[in-house]
Design a protein around this motif. Structure first.
Motif, PDB file in Angstrom:
ATOM      1  N   HIS A 127       7.692  45.589  25.193  1.00  0.00           N
ATOM      2  CA  HIS A 127       7.810  46.611  24.148  1.00  0.00           C
ATOM      3  C   HIS A 127       6.621  46.548  23.188  1.00  0.00           C
ATOM      4  CE1 HIS A 127       9.505  49.229  21.130  1.00  0.00           C
ATOM      5  NE2 HIS A 127       9.367  48.268  20.228  1.00  0.00           N
ATOM      6  N   TRP A 128       6.133  45.341  22.917  1.00  0.00           N
ATOM      7  CA  TRP A 128       5.006  45.177  22.008  1.00  0.00           C
ATOM      8  C   TRP A 128       3.779  45.931  22.513  1.00  0.00           C
ATOM      9  CZ3 TRP A 128       0.050  43.236  21.867  1.00  0.00           C
ATOM     10  CH2 TRP A 128      -0.473  42.976  20.600  1.00  0.00           C
ATOM     11  N   THR A 151       3.756  48.561  24.658  1.00  0.00           N
ATOM     12  CA  THR A 151       3.961  50.000  24.844  1.00  0.00           C
ATOM     13  C   THR A 151       4.334  50.740  23.567  1.00  0.00           C
ATOM     14  OG1 THR A 151       6.268  49.636  25.469  1.00  0.00           O
ATOM     15  CG2 THR A 151       4.626  49.685  27.251  1.00  0.00           C
ATOM     16  N   GLU A 152       4.598  50.024  22.490  1.00  0.00           N
ATOM     17  CA  GLU A 152       5.004  50.668  21.237  1.00  0.00           C
ATOM     18  C   GLU A 152       3.977  51.678  20.710  1.00  0.00           C
ATOM     19  OE1 GLU A 152       6.825  49.330  16.957  1.00  0.00           O
ATOM     20  OE2 GLU A 152       5.397  47.992  17.946  1.00  0.00           O
ATOM     21  N   PRO A 153       2.674  51.384  20.704  1.00  0.00           N
ATOM     22  CA  PRO A 153       1.709  52.387  20.216  1.00  0.00           C
ATOM     23  C   PRO A 153       1.719  53.672  21.042  1.00  0.00           C
ATOM     24  CG  PRO A 153       0.682  50.241  20.237  1.00  0.00           C
ATOM     25  CD  PRO A 153       2.007  50.095  20.930  1.00  0.00           C
ATOM     26  N   TYR A 154       1.974  53.576  22.349  1.00  0.00           N
ATOM     27  CA  TYR A 154       2.058  54.772  23.170  1.00  0.00           C
ATOM     28  C   TYR A 154       3.255  55.623  22.770  1.00  0.00           C
ATOM     29  CZ  TYR A 154      -1.310  52.489  26.246  1.00  0.00           C
ATOM     30  OH  TYR A 154      -2.412  51.872  26.752  1.00  0.00           O
ATOM     31  N   ALA A 155       4.389  54.984  22.522  1.00  0.00           N
ATOM     32  CA  ALA A 155       5.597  55.708  22.123  1.00  0.00           C
ATOM     33  C   ALA A 155       5.394  56.388  20.772  1.00  0.00           C
ATOM     34  CB  ALA A 155       6.789  54.756  22.073  1.00  0.00           C
ATOM     35  N   ILE A 156       4.773  55.685  19.830  1.00  0.00           N
ATOM     36  CA  ILE A 156       4.529  56.271  18.514  1.00  0.00           C
ATOM     37  C   ILE A 156       3.563  57.453  18.625  1.00  0.00           C
ATOM     38  CG2 ILE A 156       3.474  55.854  16.253  1.00  0.00           C
ATOM     39  CD1 ILE A 156       4.563  52.978  16.436  1.00  0.00           C
ATOM     40  N   SER A 209       5.266  60.508  20.285  1.00  0.00           N
ATOM     41  CA  SER A 209       6.184  61.201  19.375  1.00  0.00           C
ATOM     42  C   SER A 209       5.407  61.928  18.277  1.00  0.00           C
ATOM     43  CB  SER A 209       7.200  60.233  18.777  1.00  0.00           C
ATOM     44  OG  SER A 209       6.580  59.336  17.897  1.00  0.00           O
ATOM     45  N   LYS A 223      -2.604  48.538  16.213  1.00  0.00           N
ATOM     46  CA  LYS A 223      -1.205  48.794  15.877  1.00  0.00           C
ATOM     47  C   LYS A 223      -0.994  48.806  14.370  1.00  0.00           C
ATOM     48  CE  LYS A 223       2.157  46.919  17.959  1.00  0.00           C
ATOM     49  NZ  LYS A 223       3.152  46.142  18.657  1.00  0.00           N
ATOM     50  N   LYS A 227       0.433  52.023  12.235  1.00  0.00           N
ATOM     51  CA  LYS A 227       1.697  51.963  11.497  1.00  0.00           C
ATOM     52  C   LYS A 227       1.504  52.033   9.987  1.00  0.00           C
ATOM     53  CE  LYS A 227       4.586  49.367  14.667  1.00  0.00           C
ATOM     54  NZ  LYS A 227       5.288  48.089  14.829  1.00  0.00           N
TER      55      LYS A 227
END
Length: 109
Positions: free
Chosen positions: A2-3, A5-10, A13, A84, A88
């Motif tokens: 998850h760490w 892939t989190e920037p891709y999800a953000i 969206s 990241k 954020k």
């Protein structure tokens, strides 16, 4: 995982949000700024992908070459952490202020 892939999800969206906001906006200047942010998110995902793929590639290569292949991680992992943090802490809090061109809208989280 998850760490990583989190920037891709953000970013994905954000792009969806910005495309919808672009459709709703009637002001030309706002549409231009929204398009700039969409392009920024695409470039951000490309940059993060380079670090991510570089990390994976050198981990795999280090098993075939030598242990010093892991030294690339000394560069790529901190760069991914920095990317990241910028996404954020800086981008998300300033997005709406950039679109409206109003520094008073900056959301300090």
């Amino acid at each position: 995982m998850h760490w990583f892939t989190e920037p891709y999800a953000i970013a994905a969206s954000e792009i969806r949000y910005l495309v919808n906001r672009n459709k709703e906006s009637d002001v030309h200047k706002e549409k231009y700024r929204i398009n700039q942010l969409i392009l920024f998110n695409i470039i951000f995902m490309l940059m993060y992908s380079i670090f991510f793929l570089g990390s994976i590639t050198y981990i795999i290569l280090s098993f075939f070459v030598a242990w010093y292949g892991f030294l690339v991680l000394v560069i790529t992992i901190p760069m991914m952490v920095l990317a990241k943090a910028v996404q954020k802490k800086r981008y998300l809090s300033r997005r709406d202020a950039f679109i409206k061109d109003d520094p008073n809208l900056i959301n300090h989280r």
